[in-house]
Design an enzyme around this catalytic site. Structure first.
Site, mmCIF file in Angstrom:
data_model
loop_
_atom_site.group_PDB
_atom_site.id
_atom_site.type_symbol
_atom_site.label_atom_id
_atom_site.label_comp_id
_atom_site.label_asym_id
_atom_site.label_seq_id
_atom_site.Cartn_x
_atom_site.Cartn_y
_atom_site.Cartn_z
ATOM 1 N N HIS A 228 0.853 -1.197 0.000
ATOM 2 C CA HIS A 228 0.000 0.000 0.000
ATOM 3 C C HIS A 228 0.882 1.238 0.000
ATOM 4 O O HIS A 228 2.090 1.147 0.217
ATOM 5 C CB HIS A 228 -0.896 0.014 1.250
ATOM 6 C CG HIS A 228 -0.114 0.178 2.526
ATOM 7 N ND1 HIS A 228 0.541 -0.865 3.142
ATOM 8 C CD2 HIS A 228 0.158 1.276 3.286
ATOM 9 C CE1 HIS A 228 1.162 -0.434 4.223
ATOM 10 N NE2 HIS A 228 0.962 0.871 4.336
ATOM 11 N N ASP A 230 0.871 5.200 1.875
ATOM 12 C CA ASP A 230 0.219 5.877 2.988
ATOM 13 C C ASP A 230 -0.533 7.097 2.461
ATOM 14 O O ASP A 230 -0.127 7.715 1.485
ATOM 15 C CB ASP A 230 1.252 6.271 4.052
ATOM 16 C CG ASP A 230 1.850 5.039 4.742
ATOM 17 O OD1 ASP A 230 1.240 3.954 4.667
ATOM 18 O OD2 ASP A 230 2.928 5.169 5.347
ATOM 19 N N HIS A 286 4.850 0.075 0.003
ATOM 20 C CA HIS A 286 5.553 -0.726 1.008
ATOM 21 C C HIS A 286 4.639 -1.789 1.589
ATOM 22 O O HIS A 286 3.421 -1.731 1.427
ATOM 23 C CB HIS A 286 6.124 0.185 2.101
ATOM 24 C CG HIS A 286 5.113 1.083 2.748
ATOM 25 N ND1 HIS A 286 4.607 2.208 2.131
ATOM 26 C CD2 HIS A 286 4.493 1.027 3.945
ATOM 27 C CE1 HIS A 286 3.737 2.797 2.923
ATOM 28 N NE2 HIS A 286 3.635 2.096 4.040
ATOM 29 N N ARG A 296 6.923 -8.874 16.100
ATOM 30 C CA ARG A 296 7.418 -7.553 15.733
ATOM 31 C C ARG A 296 6.391 -6.490 16.085
ATOM 32 O O ARG A 296 5.180 -6.694 15.963
ATOM 33 C CB ARG A 296 7.716 -7.535 14.228
ATOM 34 C CG ARG A 296 8.240 -6.224 13.707
ATOM 35 C CD ARG A 296 8.797 -6.409 12.279
ATOM 36 N NE ARG A 296 9.144 -5.127 11.715
ATOM 37 C CZ ARG A 296 8.358 -4.436 10.891
ATOM 38 N NH1 ARG A 296 7.191 -4.927 10.521
ATOM 39 N NH2 ARG A 296 8.748 -3.266 10.434
HETATM 40 C C1 OGA Z 1 1.705 1.376 8.125
HETATM 41 C C2 OGA Z 1 2.887 0.596 7.698
HETATM 42 C C3 OGA Z 1 4.789 -0.789 8.239
HETATM 43 C C4 OGA Z 1 5.325 -1.604 9.357
HETATM 44 O O1 OGA Z 1 1.343 1.306 9.336
HETATM 45 O O2 OGA Z 1 1.122 2.070 7.275
HETATM 46 O O3 OGA Z 1 3.175 0.599 6.539
HETATM 47 O O4 OGA Z 1 6.439 -2.134 9.178
HETATM 48 N N1 OGA Z 1 3.603 -0.076 8.617
HETATM 49 O O5 OGA Z 1 4.650 -1.732 10.386
HETATM 50 NI NI NI Z 2 2.153 2.184 5.489
#
Ligand code: OGA
Ligand code: NI
Length: 355
Positions: A228, A230, A286, A296
């Site tokens: 996605h 942001d 990402h 994690r």
């Molecule tokens: C988000 C995101 C990445 C992560 O919260 O939008 O891309 O590694 N998080 O948690």
């Molecule tokens: Ni994100």
């Protein structure tokens, strides 16, 4: 004026798109969470990084070159890390420990903070879930300002510390976002007047998102957070562990891991900065991958303009000289864009594209 929460009320969700599975109770990846694997898209690629020493730039915010480096990173990749960012490491540790305090609760306690079907805050699966036919290996907790209402449900007598830490963190993240944005505007040669800076900063839309990626029996099948971009201007992400999980998609390279760097925060460009920069800065695609050995935790802070602010290519950027400078997007209000994204996800950008 409309609040950020109101921007989401038009796309109510079904409970299956709100309540995460009880990760403590599963011993293998259920069908519902097993993603098809193609060579290119497969999370397997994460085990195949030999020789790929690519890493995203780390920028010391105290360095005299910080503006140039941050602007350049926005242009080339849409993502960088920052050190000397002024967020005390003790606060980062406290946010982590409060986040653990929540996510390690049994499932029946966590659902006391459940996001409502038309709500924006609270505990639940990722907002992007309805766009995918498989579920993600993830649970989140979203806050916009004080988390008091949710925290009080979870810990009737012990909510204070959680609220204090989360509010303090949001205040400091807001200041850091403003500092980073001011640097980026300077890089673009824009004055505060060019972007209506005082109004942009007043009533800024912000959200704090705790992300938990429990240990996964078979990470090759699972997806932590699906690909996605942001939505807002900037995202600042804290990753807690030495285990990586965040990956960015780079033209010609495929998925590249963003390894956590001790004390550094990850900053990425979101759709609204992509639009304001007239596509000079990419809104980086990402995703996150779970791990077999580590639970994690990440903490994302999203910073955007007020809901009634018009987001469009900065006027002075599109007035320069030739055709290539012409505006690539029509302008939309923040509220409308959030709604378009909630209904159309990655199609939202193309809906406002004009060339
Ligand atoms: C988000 C995101 C990445 C992560 O919260 O939008 O891309 O590694 N998080 O948690
Ligand atoms: Ni994100």
């Amino acid at each position: 004026m409309a609040t950020l929460s109101e921007a989401y009320t038009e796309t109510p969700l079904h409970l299956q798109h709100i309540i995460p599975i009880d990760f403590d109770s599963v011993e293998e990846v259920p069908q519902s969470h097993s993603w098809p694997q193609s060579d290119d898209e497969s999370p397997r690629r994460m085990f195949n990084l030999d020789g790929d020493h690519f890493s995203i730039p780390a920028i010391d915010l105290d360095s005299p070159d910080a503006i140039e480096m941050a602007g350049h990173a926005c242009k080339i990749m849409g993502i960088f890390q920052v050190t000397n960012h002024g967020i005390p490491s003790s606060l980062l540790r406290e946010v982590e420990s409060q986040a653990w305090r929540f996510f390690t609760l049994p499932a029946r306690a966590k659902v006391k903070a459940l996001r409502s079907p038309s709500g924006a805050t609270g505990y639940g699966v990722a907002r992007i879930a309805p766009f995918f036919n498989k579920f993600m290996w993830h649970e989140g907790f979203t806050m916009m300002g004080s988390p008091l209402e949710h925290a009080r449900e979870v810990w009737p007598h012990g909510y204070r510390k959680f609220c204090e830490v989360m509010e303090d963190y949001q205040d400091k993240m807001k200041a850091l976002s403003e500092r980073l944005l001011a640097m980026i505007l300077k890089y673009l040669g824009m004055s505060e007047h060019d972007v209506d800076w005082p109004r942009l900063r007043s009533n800024a839309c912000t959200a704090l998102q705790l992300n938990s990626y429990p240990r996964c029996p078979d990470p090759r099948q699972a997806m932590g957070l699906a690909p996605h971009t942001d939505t807002f201007l900037l995202t600042i992400l804290h990753q807690n562990h030495s285990a990586h999980g965040l990956q960015v998609h780079m033209e010609g390279r495929g998925w590249v891991p963003v390894f956590p760097m001790n004390g550094a925060l990850v900053v990425n460009v979101g759709d609204m900065l992509h639009i304001m920069s007239n596509a000079m800065f990419p809104s980086v695609v990402h995703r996150a991958i779970p791990s077999e050995n580590t639970h994690r935790l990440t903490v994302g802070y999203f910073y955007g303009p007020p809901t009634d602010f018009h987001v469009g290519p900065i006027h002075r950027l599109t007035q320069a000289s030739g055709r290539e400078d012409a505006a690539q997007f029509r302008s939309v209000t923040v509220k409308d864009y959030i709604q378009m994204k909630a209904k159309n996800l990655d199609k939202a950008l193309s809906m406002i594209r004009i060339r």
